[in-house]
Design an enzyme around this catalytic site. Sequence first.
Site, PDB file in Angstrom:
ATOM      1  N   HIS A  43       0.866  -1.187   0.000  1.00  0.00           N
ATOM      2  CA  HIS A  43       0.000   0.000   0.000  1.00  0.00           C
ATOM      3  C   HIS A  43       0.903   1.237   0.000  1.00  0.00           C
ATOM      4  O   HIS A  43       1.175   1.810   1.049  1.00  0.00           O
ATOM      5  CB  HIS A  43      -0.891  -0.023   1.248  1.00  0.00           C
ATOM      6  CG  HIS A  43      -1.979   0.999   1.237  1.00  0.00           C
ATOM      7  ND1 HIS A  43      -3.225   0.769   1.779  1.00  0.00           N
ATOM      8  CD2 HIS A  43      -2.025   2.268   0.758  1.00  0.00           C
ATOM      9  CE1 HIS A  43      -3.988   1.842   1.639  1.00  0.00           C
ATOM     10  NE2 HIS A  43      -3.272   2.770   1.026  1.00  0.00           N
ATOM     11  N   GLU A  70      -2.554  -1.754  -3.354  1.00  0.00           N
ATOM     12  CA  GLU A  70      -3.731  -1.001  -2.925  1.00  0.00           C
ATOM     13  C   GLU A  70      -3.363   0.454  -2.690  1.00  0.00           C
ATOM     14  O   GLU A  70      -2.215   0.775  -2.384  1.00  0.00           O
ATOM     15  CB  GLU A  70      -4.342  -1.625  -1.663  1.00  0.00           C
ATOM     16  CG  GLU A  70      -3.397  -1.672  -0.482  1.00  0.00           C
ATOM     17  CD  GLU A  70      -3.985  -2.400   0.719  1.00  0.00           C
ATOM     18  OE1 GLU A  70      -4.775  -3.340   0.542  1.00  0.00           O
ATOM     19  OE2 GLU A  70      -3.630  -2.012   1.849  1.00  0.00           O
ATOM     20  N   HIS A 190      -8.201  -5.390   7.360  1.00  0.00           N
ATOM     21  CA  HIS A 190      -7.956  -4.346   8.363  1.00  0.00           C
ATOM     22  C   HIS A 190      -8.251  -4.856   9.757  1.00  0.00           C
ATOM     23  O   HIS A 190      -9.370  -5.250  10.078  1.00  0.00           O
ATOM     24  CB  HIS A 190      -8.727  -3.049   8.125  1.00  0.00           C
ATOM     25  CG  HIS A 190      -7.859  -1.862   8.404  1.00  0.00           C
ATOM     26  ND1 HIS A 190      -7.544  -1.454   9.679  1.00  0.00           N
ATOM     27  CD2 HIS A 190      -7.154  -1.058   7.579  1.00  0.00           C
ATOM     28  CE1 HIS A 190      -6.719  -0.434   9.615  1.00  0.00           C
ATOM     29  NE2 HIS A 190      -6.447  -0.180   8.348  1.00  0.00           N
TER      30      HIS A 190
END
Length: 248
Positions: A43, A70, A190
């Site tokens: 990310h 991401e 998450h």
Amino acid sequence: MIKLSVNINKIALIRNARGANYPDLVKVALDCEEFGAEGITVHPRPDERHVKFFDIPLLKAVLTTEFNIEGYPSEDFIDMVIKNKPHQCTLVPDLPGALTSDTGWDTITHQQSLKNIVTRLHDHGIRVSLFIDPIADRLYAAKETGTDRIEFYTGPYAHDFQKDKVHAVAPFAMAAKICNDLNLGINAGHDLNLDNLKYFVAHVPGLMEVSIGHAIVCDALYLGLKNTIQLYLRNWLKTTFELGVELT
Ligand code: PXP
């Protein structure tokens, strides 16, 4: 079978703390694959405090499992994704400077712009996933963008799990049924960890992939990276026998 994609941002954060290439991010990613990870997630954020943009082609060149990039779909980000052609790109509505991703897309408000980005990524053969909260109207709107998958933002699940796990998982179980009806693939991520993962997997039908970073790195401090990855895999009943390795 559910895939475990290991998010290596925290490894990059440790590397960046000293300005040298230690730990070596590419080596850690390859080791994660060897220990059983079925994907690697990065990310890259605009301030590059974790994974840096220059890491991406180095990883792409050597990874043999699914590569998931991401991030927020700025022009720079989308150009970088198209250049590096990961298997999957997960679009996340986190603004520059966000501590971490803390909400999913409002796919109703942003439907047209998401649709344009999804089309662009599809034109380059890249599968797309949209980070999203388990809200019915947003799932229907997500489907209209043409996205292949959604990734449930599981922060609220993890937060509520300790107090009331039945209540915590209910919106995700309901939303998963909608995704299954719409033929939208389901990822999740998450704050998933060894305490809350198994229950989530058991109650979210059609789950295809989880991406986990923070808890894996924290657990690895005590358990070692190899044991930790294999303990996470055990959540969906891949035994050590099937993995062909013994826990150490
Ligand atoms: N999915 C997204 C979109 C994220 O931003 C993150 C954190 O970078 C994760 C999954 C993984 O979360 P965690 O590090 O809490 O496992």
